[in-house]
Design a protein around this motif. Structure first.
Motif, short mmCIF file in Angstrom:
data_model
loop_
_atom_site.label_atom_id
_atom_site.label_comp_id
_atom_site.label_asym_id
_atom_site.label_seq_id
_atom_site.Cartn_x
_atom_site.Cartn_y
_atom_site.Cartn_z
N GLU A 9 -0.86 -0.51 -14.78
CA GLU A 9 0.49 -0.59 -14.07
C GLU A 9 1.06 0.66 -13.29
O GLU A 9 1.30 0.47 -12.29
CB GLU A 9 1.74 -0.81 -15.20
CG GLU A 9 2.90 -1.30 -14.89
CD GLU A 9 3.77 -1.18 -16.35
OE1 GLU A 9 5.02 -0.94 -15.93
OE2 GLU A 9 3.29 -1.38 -17.27
N ASN A 10 0.60 1.83 -13.68
CA ASN A 10 1.25 3.02 -13.03
C ASN A 10 0.09 3.27 -11.77
O ASN A 10 0.67 3.56 -10.84
CB ASN A 10 0.77 4.46 -14.12
CG ASN A 10 2.01 4.50 -15.01
OD1 ASN A 10 2.86 3.62 -14.85
ND2 ASN A 10 1.74 5.10 -16.11
N TRP A 11 -1.03 2.86 -11.86
CA TRP A 11 -2.01 2.99 -10.77
C TRP A 11 -1.47 2.00 -9.66
O TRP A 11 -1.50 2.37 -8.45
CB TRP A 11 -3.41 2.40 -11.06
CG TRP A 11 -4.62 2.53 -10.06
CD1 TRP A 11 -4.28 3.44 -8.72
CD2 TRP A 11 -5.76 2.36 -9.95
NE1 TRP A 11 -5.29 3.27 -8.28
CE2 TRP A 11 -6.56 2.78 -8.91
CE3 TRP A 11 -6.64 1.72 -11.10
CZ2 TRP A 11 -7.94 2.22 -8.61
CZ3 TRP A 11 -7.93 1.41 -10.67
CH2 TRP A 11 -8.64 1.83 -9.31
N ASP A 12 -1.01 0.96 -9.89
CA ASP A 12 -0.39 -0.03 -8.81
C ASP A 12 0.87 0.59 -8.23
O ASP A 12 1.13 0.47 -6.97
CB ASP A 12 0.10 -1.29 -9.44
CG ASP A 12 -1.04 -2.25 -9.61
OD1 ASP A 12 -2.14 -2.15 -9.27
OD2 ASP A 12 -0.84 -3.28 -10.55
N LYS A 13 1.72 1.46 -8.77
CA LYS A 13 2.62 2.15 -8.36
C LYS A 13 2.44 3.35 -7.56
O LYS A 13 3.02 4.00 -6.80
CB LYS A 13 3.66 2.68 -9.59
CG LYS A 13 4.31 1.58 -10.36
CD LYS A 13 5.10 1.89 -11.53
CE LYS A 13 5.85 0.90 -12.10
NZ LYS A 13 6.31 1.41 -13.37
N CYS A 14 1.07 4.06 -8.04
CA CYS A 14 0.68 5.35 -7.37
C CYS A 14 0.67 5.10 -5.79
O CYS A 14 0.06 4.06 -5.44
CB CYS A 14 -0.46 5.83 -7.94
SG CYS A 14 -1.23 7.10 -7.07
N ILE A 15 1.31 5.69 -5.02
CA ILE A 15 1.22 5.75 -3.51
C ILE A 15 0.35 6.64 -2.73
O ILE A 15 0.21 7.12 -1.57
CB ILE A 15 2.51 5.82 -3.05
CG1 ILE A 15 3.41 7.07 -3.44
CG2 ILE A 15 3.44 4.48 -3.23
CD1 ILE A 15 4.59 7.36 -2.44
N CYS A 16 -0.37 7.39 -3.65
CA CYS A 16 -1.51 8.37 -3.16
C CYS A 16 -2.35 7.64 -2.08
O CYS A 16 -2.93 8.29 -1.04
CB CYS A 16 -2.43 9.23 -4.28
SG CYS A 16 -1.47 10.32 -5.43
N LYS A 17 -2.53 6.46 -2.45
CA LYS A 17 -3.41 5.57 -1.41
C LYS A 17 -2.90 5.90 0.01
O LYS A 17 -3.42 5.47 1.02
CB LYS A 17 -3.64 4.28 -1.92
CG LYS A 17 -2.49 3.57 -2.92
CD LYS A 17 -2.70 2.13 -3.24
CE LYS A 17 -2.76 1.74 -4.62
NZ LYS A 17 -1.58 2.27 -5.49
N ASN A 18 -1.44 5.80 0.17
CA ASN A 18 -1.04 5.89 1.51
C ASN A 18 -0.77 7.33 2.26
O ASN A 18 -0.06 7.68 3.12
CB ASN A 18 0.21 5.25 1.48
CG ASN A 18 0.17 3.84 1.26
OD1 ASN A 18 -0.78 3.16 1.27
ND2 ASN A 18 1.14 3.25 0.47
#
Ligand code: SF4
Ligand code: SF4
Length: 104
Positions: A9-18
């Protein structure tokens, strides 16, 4: 502030990917590709991968392992849902968790 959980759930929220700091990193790109490949298995088994395999969630897991990241660019953690949820503006370090370690 409680310990930030490393879960789906938290990984989905993480925006480090952008994040612009990671945008040109070959090391991060490889990790993103591998993470995408592993995703069906991860979702099925509900087992999280090793933190170093994930190019994000540094506020929970501490510093990143990729060395070709550009820290002259801005950290965007303050736009992440977890930033508000965990009141990270009042914690340490103030963003750049991939460089400075997990949130405390
Ligand atoms: S606060 Fe930053 S490191 Fe933590 S989940 Fe959000 S974007 Fe990722
Ligand atoms: S912790 Fe901040 S600087 Fe590091 S990748 Fe995530 S958003 Fe970017």
């Amino acid at each position: 502030m409680g310990k930030i959980e490393f879960n789906m759930e938290n990984w989905d929220k993480c925006i480090c990917k952008n994040c612009p700091t990671q945008a040109e990193s070959m090391c991060v790109k490889e990790k993103k590709m591998k993470a995408m490949e592993m995703m069906p298995k991860i979702k099925e088994s509900k087992m999280m991968p090793k933190p170093e395999m994930v190019p994000g969630m540094y506020c929970a897991n501490g510093k990143g392992v990729c060395e070709d990241v550009d820290f002259s660019k801005m950290c965007i953690c303050n736009e992440c849902d977890l930033w508000k949820e965990y009141n990270l503006a009042n914690g340490q370090p103030m963003g750049y968790f991939c460089r400075d370690g997990e949130a405390k």
